[in-house]
Design a protein around this motif. Structure first.
Motif, PDB file in Angstrom:
ATOM      1  N   PHE A  15       0.827  -1.202   0.000  1.00 59.53           N
ATOM      2  CA  PHE A  15       0.000   0.000   0.000  1.00 59.53           C
ATOM      3  C   PHE A  15       0.866   1.258   0.000  1.00 59.53           C
ATOM      4  CE2 PHE A  15      -2.515   3.363   1.962  1.00 59.53           C
ATOM      5  CZ  PHE A  15      -3.591   3.374   1.090  1.00 59.53           C
ATOM      6  N   LYS A  16       1.966   1.232   0.737  1.00 62.04           N
ATOM      7  CA  LYS A  16       2.863   2.395   0.743  1.00 62.04           C
ATOM      8  C   LYS A  16       3.463   2.619  -0.648  1.00 62.04           C
ATOM      9  CE  LYS A  16       5.409   1.199   4.336  1.00 62.04           C
ATOM     10  NZ  LYS A  16       6.372   1.212   5.455  1.00 62.04           N
ATOM     11  N   ILE A  17       3.834   1.554  -1.324  1.00 63.00           N
ATOM     12  CA  ILE A  17       4.378   1.685  -2.678  1.00 63.00           C
ATOM     13  C   ILE A  17       3.322   2.229  -3.627  1.00 63.00           C
ATOM     14  CG2 ILE A  17       5.225   0.363  -4.660  1.00 63.00           C
ATOM     15  CD1 ILE A  17       6.665  -1.447  -2.596  1.00 63.00           C
ATOM     16  N   ILE A  18       2.096   1.717  -3.527  1.00 57.65           N
ATOM     17  CA  ILE A  18       1.012   2.212  -4.372  1.00 57.65           C
ATOM     18  C   ILE A  18       0.763   3.691  -4.122  1.00 57.65           C
ATOM     19  CG2 ILE A  18      -1.497   2.066  -4.730  1.00 57.65           C
ATOM     20  CD1 ILE A  18      -1.212  -0.970  -4.465  1.00 57.65           C
ATOM     21  N   LEU A  19       0.810   4.109  -2.873  1.00 53.34           N
ATOM     22  CA  LEU A  19       0.607   5.517  -2.542  1.00 53.34           C
ATOM     23  C   LEU A  19       1.702   6.394  -3.132  1.00 53.34           C
ATOM     24  CD1 LEU A  19      -1.213   7.457  -0.978  1.00 53.34           C
ATOM     25  CD2 LEU A  19       0.227   7.065   1.013  1.00 53.34           C
ATOM     26  N   ILE A  20       2.940   5.953  -3.072  1.00 55.28           N
ATOM     27  CA  ILE A  20       4.049   6.709  -3.644  1.00 55.28           C
ATOM     28  C   ILE A  20       3.936   6.772  -5.165  1.00 55.28           C
ATOM     29  CG2 ILE A  20       6.559   6.692  -3.976  1.00 55.28           C
ATOM     30  CD1 ILE A  20       6.728   5.580  -1.069  1.00 55.28           C
ATOM     31  N   VAL A  21       3.548   5.670  -5.798  1.00 55.55           N
ATOM     32  CA  VAL A  21       3.365   5.662  -7.247  1.00 55.55           C
ATOM     33  C   VAL A  21       2.234   6.608  -7.638  1.00 55.55           C
ATOM     34  CG1 VAL A  21       2.689   4.221  -9.220  1.00 55.55           C
ATOM     35  CG2 VAL A  21       4.360   3.378  -7.580  1.00 55.55           C
ATOM     36  N   TRP A  22       1.168   6.654  -6.831  1.00 58.32           N
ATOM     37  CA  TRP A  22       0.059   7.580  -7.102  1.00 58.32           C
ATOM     38  C   TRP A  22       0.539   9.030  -7.081  1.00 58.32           C
ATOM     39  CZ3 TRP A  22      -4.262   8.915  -9.125  1.00 58.32           C
ATOM     40  CH2 TRP A  22      -4.960  10.010  -8.658  1.00 58.32           C
ATOM     41  N   VAL A  23       1.335   9.368  -6.081  1.00 54.02           N
ATOM     42  CA  VAL A  23       1.840  10.739  -5.972  1.00 54.02           C
ATOM     43  C   VAL A  23       2.720  11.080  -7.173  1.00 54.02           C
ATOM     44  CG1 VAL A  23       3.369  12.248  -4.626  1.00 54.02           C
ATOM     45  CG2 VAL A  23       1.680  10.836  -3.462  1.00 54.02           C
ATOM     46  N   ILE A  24       3.610  10.186  -7.524  1.00 56.85           N
ATOM     47  CA  ILE A  24       4.521  10.459  -8.645  1.00 56.85           C
ATOM     48  C   ILE A  24       3.761  10.578  -9.955  1.00 56.85           C
ATOM     49  CG2 ILE A  24       6.395   9.470 -10.018  1.00 56.85           C
ATOM     50  CD1 ILE A  24       7.514   8.346  -7.353  1.00 56.85           C
ATOM     51  N   THR A  25       2.827   9.668 -10.211  1.00 57.69           N
ATOM     52  CA  THR A  25       2.084   9.753 -11.469  1.00 57.69           C
ATOM     53  C   THR A  25       1.179  10.987 -11.515  1.00 57.69           C
ATOM     54  OG1 THR A  25       0.403   8.241 -10.602  1.00 57.69           O
ATOM     55  CG2 THR A  25       2.129   7.302 -12.012  1.00 57.69           C
ATOM     56  N   THR A  52      -6.281   4.306  -3.588  1.00 57.91           N
ATOM     57  CA  THR A  52      -5.845   5.286  -2.595  1.00 57.91           C
ATOM     58  C   THR A  52      -6.922   6.254  -2.136  1.00 57.91           C
ATOM     59  OG1 THR A  52      -5.054   6.767  -4.337  1.00 57.91           O
ATOM     60  CG2 THR A  52      -3.458   5.221  -3.394  1.00 57.91           C
ATOM     61  N   GLU A  53      -7.887   6.543  -2.969  1.00 61.78           N
ATOM     62  CA  GLU A  53      -8.873   7.581  -2.638  1.00 61.78           C
ATOM     63  C   GLU A  53      -9.711   7.277  -1.403  1.00 61.78           C
ATOM     64  OE1 GLU A  53     -10.571  11.229  -2.740  1.00 61.78           O
ATOM     65  OE2 GLU A  53      -8.810  10.507  -3.811  1.00 61.78           O
ATOM     66  N   PRO A  54     -10.144   6.038  -1.149  1.00 61.08           N
ATOM     67  CA  PRO A  54     -10.908   5.803   0.091  1.00 61.08           C
ATOM     68  C   PRO A  54     -10.128   6.151   1.358  1.00 61.08           C
ATOM     69  CG  PRO A  54     -11.206   3.972  -1.399  1.00 61.08           C
ATOM     70  CD  PRO A  54     -10.138   4.853  -2.006  1.00 61.08           C
ATOM     71  N   ALA A  55      -8.828   6.009   1.346  1.00 52.52           N
ATOM     72  CA  ALA A  55      -8.027   6.365   2.519  1.00 52.52           C
ATOM     73  C   ALA A  55      -7.681   7.856   2.542  1.00 52.52           C
ATOM     74  CB  ALA A  55      -6.742   5.535   2.544  1.00 52.52           C
ATOM     75  N   LEU A  56      -7.569   8.473   1.373  1.00 49.14           N
ATOM     76  CA  LEU A  56      -7.208   9.888   1.309  1.00 49.14           C
ATOM     77  C   LEU A  56      -8.402  10.811   1.546  1.00 49.14           C
ATOM     78  CD1 LEU A  56      -4.808   9.866  -1.761  1.00 49.14           C
ATOM     79  CD2 LEU A  56      -4.191  10.301   0.616  1.00 49.14           C
ATOM     80  N   ARG A  57      -9.600  10.393   1.209  1.00 48.63           N
ATOM     81  CA  ARG A  57     -10.782  11.252   1.303  1.00 48.63           C
ATOM     82  C   ARG A  57     -11.029  11.778   2.714  1.00 48.63           C
ATOM     83  NH1 ARG A  57     -14.697   7.895  -0.477  1.00 48.63           N
ATOM     84  NH2 ARG A  57     -13.848   8.095  -2.573  1.00 48.63           N
ATOM     85  N   PRO A  58     -10.989  10.942   3.771  1.00 48.38           N
ATOM     86  CA  PRO A  58     -11.216  11.498   5.115  1.00 48.38           C
ATOM     87  C   PRO A  58     -10.132  12.493   5.536  1.00 48.38           C
ATOM     88  CG  PRO A  58     -11.368   9.103   5.150  1.00 48.38           C
ATOM     89  CD  PRO A  58     -10.895   9.484   3.799  1.00 48.38           C
TER      90      PRO A  58
END
Length: 98
Positions: A15-25, A52-58
């Protein structure tokens, strides 16, 4: 029991890797380095958004708007890291009895 600990730590790491890839993209899209009209890029961005959005939204509801800067992924990354440390330092010893 060590398989469960490995599975939880691996899931948190992925999940941390996916979050970092989301930020970079998202930065690459914002600066027009990559184009979202490309089918691969569009499907990758859609996947990353859905994960990532369900965790970022709150977090975005609580953190005030800072203009063009979104610090919610950084806050989420710190929270996920804190959860992993708590799990490894507090929960795992309870499972193994030491």
């Amino acid at each position: 029991m060590s398989a469960l600990v490995f599975l939880v730590n691996s899931a948190i790491g992925i999940f941390k890797i996916i979050l970092i890839v989301w930020v970079i993209t998202s930065w690459l899209v914002a600066f027009n380095v990559i184009n979202t009209r490309n089918q691969f890029v569009a499907s990758l961005m859609e996947f990353l958004y859905r994960v990532t959005e369900p965790a970022l939204r709150p977090i975005r509801r609580i953190v005030p708007d800072l203009g063009g800067i979104d610090i919610s992924p950084l806050i989420l990354l710190l929270l996920v890291q804190a959860i992993q440390i708590f799990f490894n330092d507090s929960i795992v010893p309870l499972l193994y009895g030491y």
